[in-house]
Design an enzyme around this catalytic site. Structure first.
Site, PDB file in Angstrom:
ATOM      1  N   ASP A 224       0.838  -1.133   0.000  1.00  0.00           N
ATOM      2  CA  ASP A 224       0.000   0.000   0.000  1.00  0.00           C
ATOM      3  C   ASP A 224       0.935   1.264   0.000  1.00  0.00           C
ATOM      4  O   ASP A 224       0.917   1.889   0.500  1.00  0.00           O
ATOM      5  CB  ASP A 224      -1.056  -0.239   0.965  1.00  0.00           C
ATOM      6  CG  ASP A 224      -2.185  -1.178   0.438  1.00  0.00           C
ATOM      7  OD1 ASP A 224      -2.539  -0.900  -0.689  1.00  0.00           O
ATOM      8  OD2 ASP A 224      -2.602  -2.054   1.030  1.00  0.00           O
ATOM      9  N   HIS A 386       7.275   8.645   1.583  1.00  0.00           N
ATOM     10  CA  HIS A 386       6.977   7.312   2.116  1.00  0.00           C
ATOM     11  C   HIS A 386       6.810   6.313   0.971  1.00  0.00           C
ATOM     12  O   HIS A 386       7.413   5.236   0.987  1.00  0.00           O
ATOM     13  CB  HIS A 386       5.701   7.363   2.961  1.00  0.00           C
ATOM     14  CG  HIS A 386       5.229   6.020   3.438  1.00  0.00           C
ATOM     15  ND1 HIS A 386       5.441   5.559   4.711  1.00  0.00           N
ATOM     16  CD2 HIS A 386       4.561   5.017   2.792  1.00  0.00           C
ATOM     17  CE1 HIS A 386       4.929   4.350   4.841  1.00  0.00           C
ATOM     18  NE2 HIS A 386       4.388   3.993   3.673  1.00  0.00           N
ATOM     19  N   GLU A 387       6.012   6.666  -0.029  1.00  0.00           N
ATOM     20  CA  GLU A 387       5.735   5.717  -1.106  1.00  0.00           C
ATOM     21  C   GLU A 387       6.974   5.457  -1.958  1.00  0.00           C
ATOM     22  O   GLU A 387       7.258   4.313  -2.321  1.00  0.00           O
ATOM     23  CB  GLU A 387       4.571   6.219  -1.966  1.00  0.00           C
ATOM     24  CG  GLU A 387       3.251   6.336  -1.225  1.00  0.00           C
ATOM     25  CD  GLU A 387       2.817   5.026  -0.570  1.00  0.00           C
ATOM     26  OE1 GLU A 387       3.208   3.937  -1.051  1.00  0.00           O
ATOM     27  OE2 GLU A 387       2.097   5.078   0.440  1.00  0.00           O
ATOM     28  N   HIS A 390       9.390   2.941  -0.565  1.00  0.00           N
ATOM     29  CA  HIS A 390       9.071   1.527  -0.795  1.00  0.00           C
ATOM     30  C   HIS A 390       9.834   1.006  -2.009  1.00  0.00           C
ATOM     31  O   HIS A 390      10.306  -0.146  -2.022  1.00  0.00           O
ATOM     32  CB  HIS A 390       7.568   1.339  -1.015  1.00  0.00           C
ATOM     33  CG  HIS A 390       6.764   1.276   0.240  1.00  0.00           C
ATOM     34  ND1 HIS A 390       7.003   0.370   1.236  1.00  0.00           N
ATOM     35  CD2 HIS A 390       5.695   2.010   0.646  1.00  0.00           C
ATOM     36  CE1 HIS A 390       6.134   0.536   2.219  1.00  0.00           C
ATOM     37  NE2 HIS A 390       5.327   1.534   1.892  1.00  0.00           N
ATOM     38  N   GLU A 415       7.364  -0.620   5.815  1.00  0.00           N
ATOM     39  CA  GLU A 415       6.581   0.556   6.179  1.00  0.00           C
ATOM     40  C   GLU A 415       7.380   1.486   7.093  1.00  0.00           C
ATOM     41  O   GLU A 415       7.322   2.713   6.975  1.00  0.00           O
ATOM     42  CB  GLU A 415       5.280   0.134   6.861  1.00  0.00           C
ATOM     43  CG  GLU A 415       4.343  -0.710   6.018  1.00  0.00           C
ATOM     44  CD  GLU A 415       3.833   0.017   4.783  1.00  0.00           C
ATOM     45  OE1 GLU A 415       3.820   1.271   4.784  1.00  0.00           O
ATOM     46  OE2 GLU A 415       3.460  -0.675   3.816  1.00  0.00           O
TER      47      GLU A 415
END
EC number: 3.4.24.-
Length: 586
Positions: A224, A386-387, A390, A415
């Site tokens: 996510d 944050h994304e 990943h 995460e």
């Protein structure tokens, strides 16, 4: 779908695995290091298995069989070391890829049988400048049974099964045939194909048993010029947009961020955000906070900001890492034609953002949605950072496969790393205040996590033992992110803070300065390459310790140990039981 549902539910079985050197049975309730539940649909869940990785670090390094050979290569050194270490024949090892770093060199291999690679039995080796082994991770296995190496069902039939179960379509990425270790100690032969459903924001790598035709596992890839944007050190729009001129790092992006398109639109070598074009060579689209996010002007503002932040992070990580997202790798190795594709205000849903990280050579993908009240996630830098992180952590861990943060514990750390990177790049002084993620998109000072990240155990009581009661990756990630928040604070307190990090756009690469903030970033990236596939908190901790030996000669050993121990990850921490102990001399 009824038969498929029954099949997938039958995957929930007991855990037993055998490594090439030692057989273990996972303790009840300690499945975080080996399993991960994937919710495919509301009423359909598959539990996937990855053999537990062993991991060792060796301080100043240990000799390997070819240490003294002047003609050895990283491939021959890797194969000879693993063969001798695990006492396996070299025919059982396949060299997959390598990365020659400035401090350490890294090699990644797969276990093989009959010339066919194992998807989830892998190993990684790191060598220092003296050609000694400084780290070794392995999930090699000794199976009870292994399927014949010739498929009994066709690829076409396997694709049909995967499409039906995963509710998507085969994306034409070249399929493979690979062995897969199951948690009953058997090894099955599988057709491996990629299945996508763009409307649902789904992207899977499916493993279909090449003899029974059943879906047995899956990897979820989704977790996510002048720009008017939020500086990388800012978090939310209320801190103010600025005109940022020529922010690219010319080492990381030698022909700029638009080298594949000129300076005409936000679709460049590293990041592609379609449809927003430059005005007179610049990307200046003021945000109107009184208008809906869906207005043309605000859509353009969000796209430009996402393009700027993602490129800044690409450049920041570039010098210390491999397996980058780039159309053109400029002859420096690795697979290319894999820029990050960003979709702003995607129609797949609301109140969410995610990042898909396929293997090196395939484009990653952002999906941005806007929330209620309507606020665009692409306009909050901590969400963008944050994304994108990943992509960094999923690519570097395991050597570019995108498969090595798939267990519950490793996914939780994924995460946590993403939150920690957002925290890192937003520091503008030596102060280490409490940090809250997602304030803008939620329109709440509490943000999207259960606690602020803090050096105060009262403000944030999370520690290693907290994981005993946690089963969701974001909650587990908060434990790791808060540990790294304390690590950053400890390094800055011990080594100072370099102001250059927060005053250029993007921040200068870590080799250009000293200070606790630079040391933190070095160790953050270096440890990712050292750690094994599907690491645990403990093996990730050990990778940080070894990374400091490799780059700084162990100068920060005690600072690092005390920071980990302050949150329960001291010497002897295991199975989510805290330890506050540190090595003698610290």
């Amino acid at each position: 779908m009824g038969n498929h549902t029954k099949l997938l539910r039958s995957v929930l079985v007991a855990i037993v695995y055998a490594s090439a050197t030692i057989a273990l049975v996972a303790a009840p309730g300690n499945k975080h290091a080996t399993h991960r539940d994937l919710l495919i649909k509301k009423d359909l869940k598959i539990t996937v298995f990855h053999p537990e990785s062993s991991f060792g670090t060796f301080d100043q390094g240990i000799e390997h069989p070819l240490s003294k050979s002047s003609s050895s290569t990283i491939e021959s050194s890797t194969l000879s070391f693993i063969a001798s270490r695990l006492k396996v024949d070299s025919s059982a090892i396949k060299f997959r890829t390598s990365h020659l770093g400035e401090i350490t060199s890294h090699a990644y291999v797969s276990q093989v049988h009959d010339g066919i690679s194992f998807a989830n039995a892998v190993a990684n080796v790191a060598f220092n400048r003296g050609n000694k082994v400084v780290a070794f991770g392995s999930s090699f296995v000794t199976p009870k049974t292994i399927a014949p190496s010739t498929p009994a069902i066709t690829l076409k039939a396997a694709i049909t099964t995967a499409e039906n179960v995963l509710d998507g379509k085969f994306n034409d990425h070249p399929p493979t045939v690979e062995y897969l270790v199951k948690d009953d100690e058997s090894v099955v032969l599988t057709h491996v194909v990629q299945i996508q459903n763009d409307a649902a924001g789904a992207w899977y790598q499916a493993f279909v048993d090449a003899h029974s035709g059943e879906l047995v596992s899956a990897v979820n890839f989704v977790t996510d010029v002048t720009y008017l944007a939020l500086p990388i050190t800012s978090e939310v729009p209320t801190q103010g947009f600025q005109n940022i001129t020529n922010p690219q790092d010319m080492t990381a992006s030698p022909f700029g961020w638009h080298s594949t398109t000129g300076t005409t639109n936000t679709s460049g070598n590293n990041v592609q955000v379609p449809t927003t074009s430059a005005l007179n060579g610049n990307f200046i689209y003021p945000l109107d906070p009184t208008a809906a996010p869906t207005t043309t002007g605000n859509m353009n503002a969000a796209r430009v900001n996402a393009f700027y932040v993602a490129n800044s992070l690409h450049d920041l990580a570039y010098r210390s890492s491999a397996f980058n997202f780039q159309t053109n790798n400029f002859g420096k190795g690795g697979a290319q034609n894999d820029p990050v594709t960003i979709s702003v205000q995607d129609k797949a849903g609301t109140n969410n953002a995610d990042f898909a990280t396929p293997p090196d050579g395939q484009s990653g993908m952002f999906l941005w949605t806007f929330s209620l009240p309507q606020r665009d996630g692409a306009l909050e830098n901590d969400i963008v950072t944050h994304e994108f992180t990943h992509g960094i952590t999923n690519r570097i861990t395991g050597g570019g496969t995108g498969r090595c943060l798939q267990t519950t514990e490793a996914g939780g750390m994924g995460e946590g790393w993403s939150d920690a990177m957002a925290n890192l790049v937003e520091h503008t002084s030596s102060a280490v205040p409490d940090y809250v993620l997602g304030q803008y998109v939620t329109n709440s000072p509490a943000g999207i996590r259960t606690h602020p990240y803090s050096t105060s155990a009262t403000t944030n009581p999370l520690r290693y033992s907290s994981i005993k009661t946690l089963n969701e990756v974001h909650n587990i990630g908060e434990v790791w992110a808060n540990t790294l928040h304390n690590m950053y604070a400890a390094l800055v307190a011990a080594r100072g803070w370099n102001p250059l990090f927060g005053t250029t756009n993007p921040p200068p690469p870590p080799g250009d300065g000293s200070g606790g903030n630079y040391i933190f970033l070095h160790l953050f990236i270096d440890a990712l390459a050292l750690q094994p596939c599907n690491p645990t908190f403990v093996s990730a901790r050990d990778a940080w310790i070894q990374a400091d030996v490799n780059r700084f000669g162990g100068a920060n050993k005690c600072t690092i140990w005390h920071a980990f121990a302050s949150r329960g990850l001291g010497v002897g921490a295991a199975n989510f039981v805290d330890s506050s102990a540190v090595p003698s001399g610290c």
